[in-house]
Design a protein around this motif. Structure first.
Motif, mmCIF file in Angstrom:
data_model
loop_
_atom_site.group_PDB
_atom_site.id
_atom_site.type_symbol
_atom_site.label_atom_id
_atom_site.label_comp_id
_atom_site.label_asym_id
_atom_site.label_seq_id
_atom_site.Cartn_x
_atom_site.Cartn_y
_atom_site.Cartn_z
ATOM 1 N N LEU A 169 7.985 -0.876 -56.369
ATOM 2 C CA LEU A 169 7.493 -1.223 -54.669
ATOM 3 C C LEU A 169 7.173 0.755 -54.016
ATOM 4 O O LEU A 169 6.936 0.264 -52.640
ATOM 5 C CB LEU A 169 8.671 -1.745 -54.653
ATOM 6 N N THR A 170 7.225 1.933 -54.913
ATOM 7 C CA THR A 170 7.259 2.982 -53.807
ATOM 8 C C THR A 170 7.509 3.366 -52.732
ATOM 9 O O THR A 170 7.684 4.206 -51.978
ATOM 10 C CB THR A 170 5.538 3.095 -53.203
ATOM 11 N N TYR A 171 8.998 2.678 -52.729
ATOM 12 C CA TYR A 171 10.142 3.197 -52.101
ATOM 13 C C TYR A 171 10.189 3.804 -52.941
ATOM 14 O O TYR A 171 11.125 5.113 -51.419
ATOM 15 C CB TYR A 171 11.518 1.538 -51.790
ATOM 16 N N HIS A 172 10.936 4.688 -53.543
ATOM 17 C CA HIS A 172 11.787 5.734 -54.229
ATOM 18 C C HIS A 172 10.805 6.880 -55.342
ATOM 19 O O HIS A 172 9.513 5.548 -55.669
ATOM 20 C CB HIS A 172 12.655 5.352 -54.927
ATOM 21 N N THR A 173 11.384 7.770 -55.771
ATOM 22 C CA THR A 173 10.491 8.940 -56.712
ATOM 23 C C THR A 173 11.150 8.107 -58.023
ATOM 24 O O THR A 173 12.910 7.930 -57.999
ATOM 25 C CB THR A 173 10.453 9.312 -56.917
ATOM 26 N N ILE A 174 10.759 8.574 -59.125
ATOM 27 C CA ILE A 174 11.506 7.882 -60.586
ATOM 28 C C ILE A 174 13.056 8.952 -60.071
ATOM 29 O O ILE A 174 13.907 8.948 -60.263
ATOM 30 C CB ILE A 174 11.248 8.682 -61.889
#
Length: 190
Positions: free
Chosen positions: A165-170
């Motif tokens: 959801l592009t809220y965070h990076t890995i």
């Protein structure tokens, strides 16, 4: 089902409020040794998950944030303050009510985890959802059975959803999950 739809479903089902509700009930039962731990688990879930989620929803309705995810890390400080105060007050009620030690340890571990999340969040965005999902699995594994470690597949799904959801990076989800896992160390030290 598209990837985005699947990710949104996972992140909504396994949001911290829901994970804490299920997990704290299990920890309460383990702490008391029987069903009498359920009310303590409910109190823990209320203070650690439901009250903070209600605060986020209240601020969202006021227009402070667009949704529960509060993607701008610079706006997260009030949430962390509410979580810390709520867990702190819940822990005080548990001490005064002579709650089983295990549920109190879980509350204090979540409080310490929140301090870690707050500290890291001042300089870098970290995934709270991943931290909570990981902490609950780790604590359930300690208080019930190592078989609970298989539930890390759900933590991995939460991490995946936050990235999808592009809220965070890995890196932000791995850091959150790692901090969450470390939370269970409180049981080993007790």
């Amino acid at each position: 089902m598209t990837t985005t739809t699947a990710a949104r479903t996972v992140t909504d089902i396994f949001q911290p409020r829901n994970v804490l509700l299920a997990g704290m009930l299990g920890i309460g039962v383990a702490a008391a040794g029987d069903w009498t731990g359920i009310p303590w688990g409910l109190l823990g879930a209320l203070c650690a998950g439901i009250i903070p989620a209600a605060y986020i929803e209240w601020e969202r309705k006021r227009g402070t944030w667009g949704d529960r995810h509060v993607v701008d890390r610079t706006k997260r400080l009030p949430i962390f303050v509410v979580i810390l105060a709520s867990i702190g007050l819940g822990s005080l009620v548990m001490v005064l009510g002579h709650a089983p030690t295990g549920i109190l340890i879980a509350m204090l571990a979540l409080w310490a985890m929140t301090i870690g999340l707050l500290t890291i969040n001042t300089v870098w965005k970290i995934s709270v959802d991943s931290a909570v999902a990981s902490a609950v699995v780790a604590m359930l594994a300690v208080v019930h059975s190592p078989w609970w470690l298989l539930a890390y597949s759900l933590t991995a799904a939460v991490c995946w959803s936050r990235v999808a959801l592009t809220y965070h990076t890995i890196a932000q989800t791995v850091a959150g999950a790692s901090l969450g896992a470390a939370t269970a160390g409180a049981f080993l030290l007790a």
